[in-house]
Design a protein around this motif. Structure first.
Motif, PDB file in Angstrom:
ATOM      1  N   GLY A   1      32.701  95.405  40.147  1.00 37.88           N
ATOM      2  CA  GLY A   1      32.184  95.212  41.278  1.00 37.88           C
ATOM      3  C   GLY A   1      31.963  96.576  41.136  1.00 37.88           C
ATOM      4  O   GLY A   1      31.503  97.329  40.450  1.00 37.88           O
ATOM      5  N   GLU A   2      33.127  97.369  42.283  1.00 33.57           N
ATOM      6  CA  GLU A   2      32.341  99.584  42.339  1.00 33.57           C
ATOM      7  C   GLU A   2      33.051  99.943  41.737  1.00 33.57           C
ATOM      8  O   GLU A   2      32.135 100.572  41.346  1.00 33.57           O
TER       9      GLU A   2
ATOM     10  N   ASP B   1      22.799  99.127  33.243  1.00 34.72           N
ATOM     11  CA  ASP B   1      23.246  98.372  34.068  1.00 34.72           C
ATOM     12  C   ASP B   1      24.727  98.260  35.196  1.00 34.72           C
ATOM     13  O   ASP B   1      25.600  97.604  34.679  1.00 34.72           O
ATOM     14  N   GLY B   2      24.509  99.299  35.843  1.00 32.40           N
ATOM     15  CA  GLY B   2      25.825  99.669  36.801  1.00 32.40           C
ATOM     16  C   GLY B   2      26.606  99.487  35.856  1.00 32.40           C
ATOM     17  O   GLY B   2      26.986 100.973  34.758  1.00 32.40           O
ATOM     18  N   HIS B   3      28.121  99.484  35.446  1.00 28.14           N
ATOM     19  CA  HIS B   3      28.844  99.623  34.702  1.00 28.14           C
ATOM     20  C   HIS B   3      29.098  98.950  33.366  1.00 28.14           C
ATOM     21  O   HIS B   3      29.811  99.304  32.505  1.00 28.14           O
TER      22      HIS B   3
ATOM     23  N   PRO C   1      28.525 105.026  35.984  1.00 30.96           N
ATOM     24  CA  PRO C   1      26.834 104.470  36.364  1.00 30.96           C
ATOM     25  C   PRO C   1      26.098 105.641  35.760  1.00 30.96           C
ATOM     26  O   PRO C   1      25.300 105.199  34.640  1.00 30.96           O
ATOM     27  N   ALA C   2      25.804 106.431  36.819  1.00 33.49           N
ATOM     28  CA  ALA C   2      24.614 107.206  36.330  1.00 33.49           C
ATOM     29  C   ALA C   2      24.056 107.816  34.713  1.00 33.49           C
ATOM     30  O   ALA C   2      23.854 108.116  34.649  1.00 33.49           O
TER      31      ALA C   2
ATOM     32  N   HIS D   1      22.305 108.225  29.518  1.00 34.18           N
ATOM     33  CA  HIS D   1      22.163 107.734  28.477  1.00 34.18           C
ATOM     34  C   HIS D   1      21.489 106.362  27.881  1.00 34.18           C
ATOM     35  O   HIS D   1      20.937 107.073  27.046  1.00 34.18           O
ATOM     36  N   ALA D   2      20.991 106.161  28.395  1.00 39.04           N
ATOM     37  CA  ALA D   2      20.244 105.035  28.878  1.00 39.04           C
ATOM     38  C   ALA D   2      18.331 105.597  28.249  1.00 39.04           C
ATOM     39  O   ALA D   2      17.614 105.669  27.226  1.00 39.04           O
TER      40      ALA D   2
END
Ligand SMILES: Cc1cc2nc3c(=O)[nH]c(=O)nc-3n(C[C@H](O)[C@H](O)[C@H](O)COP(=O)(O)OP(=O)(O)OC[C@H]3O[C@@H](n4cnc5c(N)ncnc54)[C@H](O)[C@@H]3O)c2cc1C
Length: 377
Positions: free
Chosen positions: A132-133, A267-269, A309-310, A315-316
């Protein structure tokens, strides 16, 4: 009741545990989930070659298994049926050792004893997951009971992924047969990487023994697993040559080998580390060393940049060179060396000779094996 945690790590293998330990003194609540009891890791038959760089990361966490490691002082690299050999020596790098060999179970034990007991949920498996958000909501089944958790960051450290459209797979059609053998004379802290048309053969000094990673096509691995002890040492001797006599082989295990590379690390969280992010061929012992750097760098990101997430996406992006470098390095070696094509055998011999005669080339390879992309350029 839903338990809210900042960071949930799925998979309490060596990479997941390292991440939990690296976060332990920070401001976040952290939980580790494993579908098995931690004690099950005592049954893992692998020995791992840890680089000097791995020691530098594990020591500050108090998880360096000092009494269980055997140093590697030199690495001898050669090919069966062809000329050329190279020797990498720790003395050239002013290091006590190029790396260290340890049993998976001893490394996992050293990490587990440092973890707070309440941080680990054993025998627990994810049943449902919704992103979710604000984070990820999960339902776990633990010892037959349902448990709900909400995490701001979900870390996947559950090891080699099963079928997944977002993971590319290159099957090497090779299996690693592993066992410990007694060498005569002793190993003198020398590791061997011997390339054969069947696949690489590695000997890693471990205590008084050599831990053997004997790579073979699947049908030959079947036959090698079925041999009695005398047959197994004869097969090993035929592959390695006569410079060392092997005896007393211990129990054998096998692992099918493939390169599995996840396209997106974040991917997101959610974020992926260790074998869940990339599973490599064991040639030159890169897999855990790379996973350890994943865990260490992710911990620094979460501690310094927060849980949004940013931060995971940043990190990725930072992990890209190290993980692709590891994948290309191991994949290139396996493909260039696992064949008996005469022009390639000649080129390999020249390459090994050049590595031996040209110290800058040797140092370039050795430094990346010791420190990974941190040694770049
Ligand atoms: C033959 C061989 C030799 C190797 N030699 C070396 C070497 O010399 N040097 C080196 O650096 N690397 C080596 N490797 C690679 C190394 O073993 C791996 O990179 C390392 O074990 C990865 O650690 P991990 O914690 O990511 O995954 P794993 O060790 O696989 O641990 C994953 C954990 O997640 C748990 N889990 C799995 N699924 C779930 C789930 N759905 N829910 C909850 N928990 C789950 C498992 O129970 C396990 O505890 C070798 C590999 C092989 C096969």
């Amino acid at each position: 009741m839903t338990e809210a945690v900042d960071i949930l790590i799925i998979g309490a293998g060596p990479v997941g545990m390292t991440l939990a330990l690296a976060l332990a003194d920070g401001p976040y609540s952290v939980r580790l989930v494993d579908r098995r009891p931690l004690a099950a890791q005592a049954g893992d038959p692998r020995a791992l070659a840890l680089s000097h760089g791995a020691r530098q990361l594990l020591e500050p966490l108090g998880a360096w298994p000092a009494r269980a490691v055997t140093p590697i002082e030199t690495i001898h690299i050669s090919q069966k049926g062809g000329f050329g050999r190279s020797l990498i020596d720790h003395a050239d790098y002013a290091l006590p050792a190029l790396g260290y060999v340890v049993r998976y179970r001893d490394l996992a034990g050293a990490l587990a004893t440092r973890l707070p007991e309440a941080a680990v949920l054993e025998n627990a498996e994810v049943q449902e997951m919704t992103s979710g958000e604000a984070g990820v909501a999960l339902t776990l089944s633990q010892n037959g009971e349902r448990r709900r958790l909400a995490a701001r960051v979900l870390v996947h450290a559950e090891g080699t992924p099963a079928e997944d459209a977002t993971v590319s797979v290159r099957d090497y059609h090779q299996h690693a047969v592993i066992a410990e053998v007694t060498p005569q004379p002793g190993h003198h802290r020398q590791a061997w990487e011997r390339f054969t048309p069947d696949g690489p053969l590695a000997l890693l000094p471990l205590g008084e023994a050599y831990s053997v990673v004997f790579t073979l096509p699947p049908d030959r691995a079947d036959r090698t697993m079925a041999l009695d002890d005398a047959g197994f040492t004869a097969a090993l001797q035929a592959q390695f040559g006569g410079r060392i006599a092997f005896s007393n082989p211990g129990p054998r295990s096998r692992f099918p080998l493939a390169l599995r590379l996840r396209e997106k690390l974040a991917d997101g969280h959610q974020v992926w580390v260790g074998n869940a992010a990339q599973t490599l061929h064991p040639v030159s012992g890169q897999g855990f060393n790379l996973g350890l750097r994943d865990a260490w760098e992710l911990a620094q990101t979460l501690l310094n940049q927060g849980l949004e997430p940013a931060a995971l996406a940043a990190h990725a992006a930072r992990r890209r060179i190290d993980r692709l470098g590891g994948a290309l390095f191991t994949d290139g070696i396996v493909r260039a060396f696992s064949n008996d094509f005469p022009p390639l055998r000649l080129a390999r011999g020249l390459g090994l000779l050049a590595l031996d005669l040209c110290p800058p080339a040797r140092h370039f390879v050795a430094k990346r094996m010791i420190w990974g992309a941190r040694a770049w350029p």
